[in-house]
Design an enzyme around this catalytic site. Structure first.
Site, short mmCIF file in Angstrom:
data_model
loop_
_atom_site.label_atom_id
_atom_site.label_comp_id
_atom_site.label_asym_id
_atom_site.label_seq_id
_atom_site.Cartn_x
_atom_site.Cartn_y
_atom_site.Cartn_z
N HIS A 115 0.83 -1.21 0.00
CA HIS A 115 0.00 0.00 0.00
C HIS A 115 0.87 1.26 0.00
CE1 HIS A 115 -3.62 2.39 1.38
NE2 HIS A 115 -2.64 3.17 1.83
N HIS A 125 -5.43 7.07 -2.59
CA HIS A 125 -6.43 6.20 -1.99
C HIS A 125 -7.61 6.10 -2.95
CE1 HIS A 125 -4.69 7.17 2.18
NE2 HIS A 125 -4.39 5.92 1.89
N TYR A 174 -9.78 2.68 2.00
CA TYR A 174 -9.96 2.65 3.45
C TYR A 174 -11.02 1.62 3.83
CZ TYR A 174 -7.43 7.01 4.64
OH TYR A 174 -6.49 7.98 4.87
#
Length: 238
Positions: A115, A125, A174
């Site tokens: 990530h 993101h 997320y």
């Protein structure tokens, strides 16, 4: 806690990277790419478990893209991967020499390492996409004070979707209650079946791999990205 400073994605740049442990250093380089972008790594010591995670993550990049890690020699442009508190990185190159990527104590997971390096390589993101409101709802009332900017939406002029569908299973998404002040959801998916699936940190999704290869013009993967597997995956969210 992931702390990422957003910036415009740079399509032609020389990056750096520093990771590594046990008196070794590596350079992340995109070979066989038209713009010869590269990511270089300088030396530092980290725990064995972090070195193992890093090696596996680097191997995944090597196998799934044209990004490769090689020893740094005298390159001036590099990333400094440190064991600071937390897991964080800038998006793309912001600091010319010694840009810091933190892989801290709580970051000892393959997906988290990947990530952070996807941020370094230029990916935002997923829930920061400028079209995200068509796919998710941000529950602002549940977000911790001081972390609202983590949910800031990008703009069409500062980022791109790569013409890829919104990916609830992206490694860059997320989770449903990230940065929650009350354990309630901070993100609600408009397709309910993905509410408990967002935020996975297992490995890069097909869309993540597609974006990375598209960004670095990795031509040898062009046929793979047109394969039935990828086409089926994209249709899941279309």
């Amino acid at each position: 806690m992931l702390i990422v400073v957003h910036s415009v994605i740079k399509r032609s740049f020389t990056l750096a990277a520093t990771l590594i442990g046990e008196s070794k250093s590596f350079e992340l380089q995109s070979h066989k790419c038209s713009n010869s972008q590269r990511l270089k790594c300088s030396e530092m010591t980290v725990r064995t478990w972090m070195t193992e995670r890093a090696f596996i993550a680097f191997e995944h990049f090597h196998l799934k893209s044209c990004i490769d890690f090689k020893p740094r020699q005298t390159e001036k442009c590099y990333l400094s991967v440190r064991k600071n508190p937390g897991c964080y990185s800038y998006v793309s190159r912001i600091i010319k020499s010694g840009q810091v990527v933190s892989i801290g104590e709580q970051c000892d997971h393959l997906g988290i390492v990947e990530h952070e390096f996807l941020h370094v390589l230029g990916l935002y993101h997923e829930q920061s996409r400028y079209d995200r409101d068509d796919y998710i709802t941000i529950m602002w009332k549940n977000i911790k004070d001081g972390t609202v900017t983590s949910f800031k939406k990008s703009t069409p002029t500062s980022s791109t979707t790569f013409n890829a569908p919104y990916d609830y299973l992206s490694l860059m998404h997320y989770g449903k209650n990230f940065f929650s002040k009350n354990m309630e959801n901070t993100i609600v998916t408009k397709l309910p079946q993905y509410q408990d699936k967002i935020g996975q940190r297992m490995e890069m999704s097909p869309t993540d791999i597609y974006k990375l290869n598209h960004l670095y013009n990795c031509s040898k993967f062009s046929l793979l990205l047109k394969s039935p597997l990828y086409i089926h995956y994209f249709k899941m969210f279309a």
